[in-house]
Design a protein around this motif. Structure first.
Motif, mmCIF file in Angstrom:
data_model
loop_
_atom_site.group_PDB
_atom_site.id
_atom_site.type_symbol
_atom_site.label_atom_id
_atom_site.label_comp_id
_atom_site.label_asym_id
_atom_site.label_seq_id
_atom_site.Cartn_x
_atom_site.Cartn_y
_atom_site.Cartn_z
ATOM 1 N N ALA A 132 67.324 2.381 62.437
ATOM 2 C CA ALA A 132 66.500 2.516 62.938
ATOM 3 C C ALA A 132 64.807 3.329 62.669
ATOM 4 O O ALA A 132 64.028 3.396 62.480
ATOM 5 N N VAL A 133 65.432 4.548 62.208
ATOM 6 C CA VAL A 133 64.728 5.828 61.751
ATOM 7 C C VAL A 133 63.880 5.215 60.520
ATOM 8 O O VAL A 133 63.264 6.092 60.742
ATOM 9 N N SER A 134 65.194 4.945 59.653
ATOM 10 C CA SER A 134 64.224 4.713 58.068
ATOM 11 C C SER A 134 63.446 3.214 58.218
ATOM 12 O O SER A 134 62.107 4.149 57.458
ATOM 13 N N VAL A 135 63.073 2.468 59.085
ATOM 14 C CA VAL A 135 62.317 1.800 59.669
ATOM 15 C C VAL A 135 60.697 2.292 60.179
ATOM 16 O O VAL A 135 59.520 2.271 59.270
ATOM 17 N N TRP A 136 61.171 3.168 61.030
ATOM 18 C CA TRP A 136 59.914 3.866 61.720
ATOM 19 C C TRP A 136 59.632 4.835 60.860
ATOM 20 O O TRP A 136 58.652 5.684 60.966
ATOM 21 N N PHE A 137 60.067 5.826 59.905
ATOM 22 C CA PHE A 137 59.665 6.619 59.173
ATOM 23 C C PHE A 137 58.255 5.953 58.241
ATOM 24 O O PHE A 137 57.893 6.814 58.165
ATOM 25 N N PHE A 138 58.703 4.698 57.675
ATOM 26 C CA PHE A 138 58.331 5.032 56.583
ATOM 27 C C PHE A 138 57.440 3.228 57.431
ATOM 28 O O PHE A 138 56.549 2.026 56.529
ATOM 29 N N THR A 139 56.670 3.486 58.178
ATOM 30 C CA THR A 139 56.142 2.203 58.783
ATOM 31 C C THR A 139 54.678 3.249 59.106
ATOM 32 O O THR A 139 55.129 4.147 59.387
ATOM 33 N N VAL A 140 53.770 2.599 58.948
ATOM 34 C CA VAL A 140 52.778 3.263 59.273
ATOM 35 C C VAL A 140 52.264 3.574 59.945
ATOM 36 O O VAL A 140 52.799 3.380 60.998
ATOM 37 N N ASN A 141 51.303 4.923 60.197
ATOM 38 C CA ASN A 141 51.409 5.771 61.398
ATOM 39 C C ASN A 141 50.683 5.545 62.736
ATOM 40 O O ASN A 141 51.214 5.247 63.823
ATOM 41 N N ARG A 142 49.506 4.501 62.138
ATOM 42 C CA ARG A 142 49.351 4.209 63.401
ATOM 43 C C ARG A 142 49.921 2.604 64.307
ATOM 44 O O ARG A 142 50.065 2.429 64.967
ATOM 45 N N ASN A 143 50.779 1.964 63.467
ATOM 46 C CA ASN A 143 51.703 0.926 64.015
ATOM 47 C C ASN A 143 53.831 2.012 64.070
ATOM 48 O O ASN A 143 54.010 0.760 64.722
ATOM 49 N N LYS A 144 53.091 3.340 64.174
ATOM 50 C CA LYS A 144 55.176 4.020 64.131
ATOM 51 C C LYS A 144 54.895 3.627 66.232
ATOM 52 O O LYS A 144 54.054 3.646 66.783
ATOM 53 N N GLY A 145 56.477 2.888 66.370
ATOM 54 C CA GLY A 145 56.984 2.834 67.865
ATOM 55 C C GLY A 145 56.176 1.326 67.981
ATOM 56 O O GLY A 145 56.696 0.887 68.885
ATOM 57 N N SER A 146 55.529 -0.079 67.594
ATOM 58 C CA SER A 146 55.390 -0.850 67.466
ATOM 59 C C SER A 146 56.227 -2.155 67.311
ATOM 60 O O SER A 146 56.401 -3.191 67.543
ATOM 61 N N LYS A 147 56.549 -1.466 65.926
ATOM 62 C CA LYS A 147 57.568 -2.278 64.940
ATOM 63 C C LYS A 147 59.020 -2.381 65.356
ATOM 64 O O LYS A 147 59.340 -1.559 65.669
ATOM 65 N N GLY A 148 59.615 -3.483 65.328
ATOM 66 C CA GLY A 148 60.688 -3.362 66.402
ATOM 67 C C GLY A 148 62.167 -2.609 64.811
ATOM 68 O O GLY A 148 62.972 -3.330 64.381
ATOM 69 N N ALA A 149 61.643 -1.514 64.871
ATOM 70 C CA ALA A 149 62.729 -0.981 64.476
ATOM 71 C C ALA A 149 64.773 -0.753 65.157
ATOM 72 O O ALA A 149 64.960 -0.836 63.945
ATOM 73 N N ILE A 150 64.492 -0.922 66.158
ATOM 74 C CA ILE A 150 65.768 -1.546 66.491
ATOM 75 C C ILE A 150 66.388 -2.077 66.137
ATOM 76 O O ILE A 150 67.609 -2.734 65.765
ATOM 77 N N LYS A 151 65.663 -3.263 66.708
ATOM 78 C CA LYS A 151 66.407 -4.982 66.436
ATOM 79 C C LYS A 151 66.208 -5.405 64.910
ATOM 80 O O LYS A 151 67.312 -6.175 64.752
ATOM 81 N N GLN A 152 65.529 -4.702 63.786
ATOM 82 C CA GLN A 152 65.807 -5.002 62.218
ATOM 83 C C GLN A 152 66.962 -4.348 62.392
ATOM 84 O O GLN A 152 67.956 -4.541 60.866
ATOM 85 N N SER A 153 67.424 -2.983 62.661
ATOM 86 C CA SER A 153 68.444 -2.167 62.154
ATOM 87 C C SER A 153 69.735 -3.163 62.739
ATOM 88 O O SER A 153 70.718 -3.294 62.185
ATOM 89 N N LEU A 154 69.714 -3.478 63.838
ATOM 90 C CA LEU A 154 70.922 -4.558 64.605
ATOM 91 C C LEU A 154 71.152 -5.672 63.348
ATOM 92 O O LEU A 154 72.378 -5.655 63.031
ATOM 93 N N TRP A 155 70.352 -5.966 63.702
ATOM 94 C CA TRP A 155 70.383 -7.403 62.468
ATOM 95 C C TRP A 155 70.941 -6.649 61.012
ATOM 96 O O TRP A 155 71.788 -7.697 60.473
ATOM 97 N N ASN A 156 70.636 -5.969 60.386
ATOM 98 C CA ASN A 156 71.734 -5.672 59.157
ATOM 99 C C ASN A 156 72.518 -5.407 59.240
ATOM 100 O O ASN A 156 73.377 -5.571 58.359
ATOM 101 N N VAL A 157 72.580 -4.218 60.321
ATOM 102 C CA VAL A 157 74.405 -3.958 60.857
ATOM 103 C C VAL A 157 75.127 -4.792 61.297
ATOM 104 O O VAL A 157 76.632 -5.354 59.666
#
Length: 793
Positions: free
Chosen positions: A757-782
């Motif tokens: 989730a941190v990795s998805v958040w980190f590489f998301t452009v600043n204006r979209n940080k917090g709106s992209k489903g970082a946790i959901k994507q990370s759970l799917w990958n795991v």
């Protein structure tokens, strides 16, 4: 803390290209240049990759041409799927061994209180034909009459009055001595430590000499009257009473002066027999244990001694005991101590604790009474909570408390993480210092505890160590100033050939010169003891070949009027020699504590060196943790993950603990021997040789059955064994392996989800940080791709 720690590694662990990720991390970090990664006490070589430039626009659109060179890889495949099959097989094994445990195990054995001989309260059938304790649900305490009267009996038996009757007789009118041979007289004198012999380390301090039979009647009779409860119970604990401070000092050794027994009610105390009709209580008359060296002389004085002494023994050594319906043991184990009452520690806990009766409180005051109760309770609590098995049993009984602790711990952890965002620097450096301090102080406590002697406090043990250090330093300094070579401190056997220069006894009493006129050492000269190396006031062990008794090691006469003679230790010996054993009975545990002390001190030194070397890296870690707090602020739902993870862990621990309780309680019937042994050392073992009762781990325990000593090869054998609460076998090992594996898998899933989730958040452009489903994507990958790898570890 986990969120903070994984904020940076998430960009590396879950990305396809590590080098660009590292550059991106450096580009986004707000840390100053001085916080760049440093080597141990210096910087590392500069990596050529660090000279590459990445523009802000290129980073935000994912690299040249929009190719996602940074962040989590979009194209994945399953990894280590075979390990999931192994995990399923392990779960199946766990179910099998758990079922086996439920068939044969009895978790009640991990919970139920145990008496002095290892029998379980409220259990009908106990090990080795033990007592039927069904219905006797409370563990309470009765007076150990043997230990409580031991000092008085020795004071009487070793008094001048008894010595005269046994070894000298009387001249007017003439009465022959009871002991006829010199061998019998020497045996008696050695048992009383009136002459240097190997059984003793010095003359006995018995509270003063008694010179006449009438004195025995008055002194011993008055003391025993207080112990029997024939007087006001407050007299027993009053320093001005007949027994002085004896029953004040006993609280620090409560396990020695009390028997642990199973009763129906904690209210079974001295009031239960005091004033009762003779049929409502039992009587027990003191009889010295068959393996006590003074027994033949006690029997002799009781049968053939002066009439006054015989009358005192007949009248003053009889005690009232609780009836069998209140205390289902021999009468000697059911004697209540006057002035003591009991109450249950916690309702339905099964354990009783002390409280002073009203007469005692009125006599000595509430403050002193509370102090005595606290000391005794602490000593007995340390003895009762003694094994891993009981810890597991206690855990099973306190599941509700465990759940509350989990909830509170999560709340505290959440508050800590919020504060960490503001005080991360202070928290990190404070933690670094506290870890070092704990290692240093922990080592000191472990070392002192490993050499603490039975019946002595840490202070007394430290005093003997201090004497050893002082004498060693003093001799070394003297040799240095006088430019003299160090004398040999070699000591072999009984120390007869010792030629060292120790002039202090083991407890710090200064030795007096051998042959000093007007002292007990006057007869000890080279003329009387040729070839014994007697010199100045140095410790020696002088004896002649025809002398029947001799000390077991070097000794000296001391300048302390209260201590005539005392053993010594050679210069350079620091640790005290414990004549009555160590406070910690398990030799394995003492060795572990000593080794643990050295390990902790070494770790403290290494830790300090590492902190100095990695100061810059610690500062960098502080900066990275500050960035991590930004991620938590922009992705608050990540806080639910540790909560869910903790809930799963708590449920699993509860399930496993219940199943493990069945497995642990299966102790084989032949785990410890059922025969009796002659000595405590034979049953319990020595410093280097394990005993018959504890030659395997978990260790059995030892108790003395003074009422049923067995005659083996013509010698009384009174020491017996009882098994531990628990035992380990392959079934518990299998269950514990699965327990650890599931815990590790739970932790690994949480770490990888957060890192992803941190990795998805980190590489998301600043204006979209917090709106992209970082946790959901990370759970799917795991769970879709990498569960096998996490199970593999």
């Amino acid at each position: 803390l986990k969120l903070s720690r994984l904020s940076a590694i998430g960009t590396i662990a879950c990305s396809r290209a590590q080098r660009p990720t590292h550059l991106a991390l450096r580009a986004a970090s707000t840390a100053p240049p001085s916080l760049e990664v440093m080597g141990c006490c210096g910087s590392v070589e500069k990596d050529p990759e660090e000279d590459k430039k990445v523009s802000r626009d290129e980073l935000q659109r994912g690299g040249e041409g929009g190719d996602p060179q940074f962040g989590p890889a979009p194209n994945r495949g399953c990894t280590d799927a075979w390990c999931l099959l192994v995990l399923l097989a392990a779960w199946g094994m766990y179910l099998v061994v758990t079922f086996m445990g439920m068939v044969d195990g009895n978790p009640q054995k991990l919970i139920a209180p145990r008496d002095y001989q290892g029998a379980y309260c409220d259990v009908e059938t106990n090990w080795n034909n033990g007592p039927d304790l069904k219905g006797f649900t409370k563990l309470s305490f009765t007076m150990n009459a043997t230990s409580s009267t031991d000092l008085l009996v020795k004071q009487m038996m070793c008094s001048s009055a008894v010595q005269q009757a046994l070894t000298e007789g009387y001249t007017s009118p003439y009465v022959a001595p009871i002991l006829q041979t010199q061998a019998e007289k020497d045996d008696y004198l050695c048992e009383c430590c009136k002459i240097p012999c190997a059984k003793c380390s010095g003359s006995l301090a018995l509270g003063g000499d008694i010179t006449s039979p009438e004195g025995i009647k008055n002194v011993i009779g008055d003391k025993l009257a207080d112990i029997r409860g024939a007087t006001n119970p407050a007299n027993l604990f009053d320093p001005a009473g007949a027994n002085g401070n004896v029953f004040q000092d006993m609280w620090s050794e409560a396990t020695k002066y009390f028997n642990q027994v199973c009763v129906k009610d904690c209210n079974a105390n001295f009031a239960s027999v005091n004033g009762s009709t003779p049929g409502a209580y039992r009587s027990w008359t003191y009889n010295m244990s068959a393996d006590n060296g003074l027994k033949p002389f006690f029997d002799a004085i009781k049968a053939d001694g002066p009439a006054t002494i015989k009358t005192t023994i007949a009248d003053s050594f009889t005690f009232k005991a609780l009836p069998p319906e209140l205390c289902p043991y021999p009468a000697s184990k059911c004697i209540p101590l006057p002035g003591l009452e009991f109450e249950e520690i916690v309702e339905n806990s099964g354990y009783c604790t002390f409280k002073m009766g009203a007469d005692v409180v009125n006599g000595i005051g509430q403050g002193l009474a509370d102090a005595f109760v606290g000391l005794g309770g602490d000593a007995l609590a340390d003895n009762m909570v003694e094994t891993f098995g009981k810890w597991v049993g206690g855990f099973v009984r306190s599941i509700d408390t465990f759940i509350c602790v989990c909830v509170v711990a999560f709340i505290v952890g959440f508050i800590y993480m919020v504060l960490l965002r503001l005080l991360v620097g202070v928290c990190v450096w404070t933690s670094v210092f506290l870890v070092w301090a704990v290692l240093l102080l922990g080592g000191g406590l472990c070392y002192a505890r490993s050499y603490q002697c039975q019946g002595t406090g840490l202070f007394e043990t430290a005093q003997q160590m201090g004497v050893g250090v002082f004498s060693t330093a003093a001799v070394a300094a003297t040799n240095l100033v006088n430019q003299e070579a160090a004398r040999s401190e070699a000591l072999t056997g009984d120390g007869g050939n010792y030629t060292g220069v120790q002039e202090w006894s083991k407890n710090g009493n200064r030795c007096i010169e051998w042959g000093a006129t007007g002292t007990a050492a006057a007869a000890y000269t080279l003329q009387n003891y040729p070839g014994t190396h007697i010199e100045k006031n140095y410790c020696r062990n002088p004896y002649t070949p025809e002398q029947r008794y001799k000390a077991k090691t070097i000794w000296c006469f001391t300048s302390n009027p209260e201590v005539t003679w005392e053993e010594c230790q050679p210069v350079g010996v620091i640790q005290p020699v414990c004549d009555h054993g160590y406070d910690i009975k398990s030799s394995e545990l003492r060795v572990i504590l000593e080794i643990g002390a050295y390990v902790l001190w070494v770790l403290a030194g290494i830790y300090l060196i590492l902190v100095v070397c990695f100061t810059n890296r610690i500062r960098l870690a502080v900066a990275v943790n500050k960035v991590a707090s930004v991620f938590v602020g922009q992705t608050p739902t990540i806080l639910l993950l540790p909560a869910i993870q903790a809930l799963i862990a708590a449920i699993w621990i509860l399930v496993w603990a219940l199943s493990a309780a069945f497995l642990l309680s299966q102790v084989p019937d032949d785990y410890t021997p059922k025969v009796a042994y002659h000595t405590y050392a034979e049953a319990y073992g020595t410093e280097t040789v394990p005993g018959k009762c504890n030659d395997r781990w978990p260790q059995g325990q030892v108790w003395k059955d003074e009422d049923n000593c067995e005659l083996i090869n013509g010698t009384a054998a009174c020491w017996k064994c009882f098994p531990p609460r628990y035992a380990f076998d392959y079934r518990f090992a299998a269950s514990f392996f699965v327990f650890l594996w599931n815990n590790a898998l739970n932790v690994a899933i949480g770490q990888c989800v957060i890192a992803g989730a941190v990795s998805v958040w980190f590489f998301t452009v600043n204006r979209n940080k917090g709106s992209k489903g970082a946790i959901k994507q990370s759970l799917w990958n795991v769970f879709r791709y990498h569960l096998g790898s996490l199970a593999f570890g």
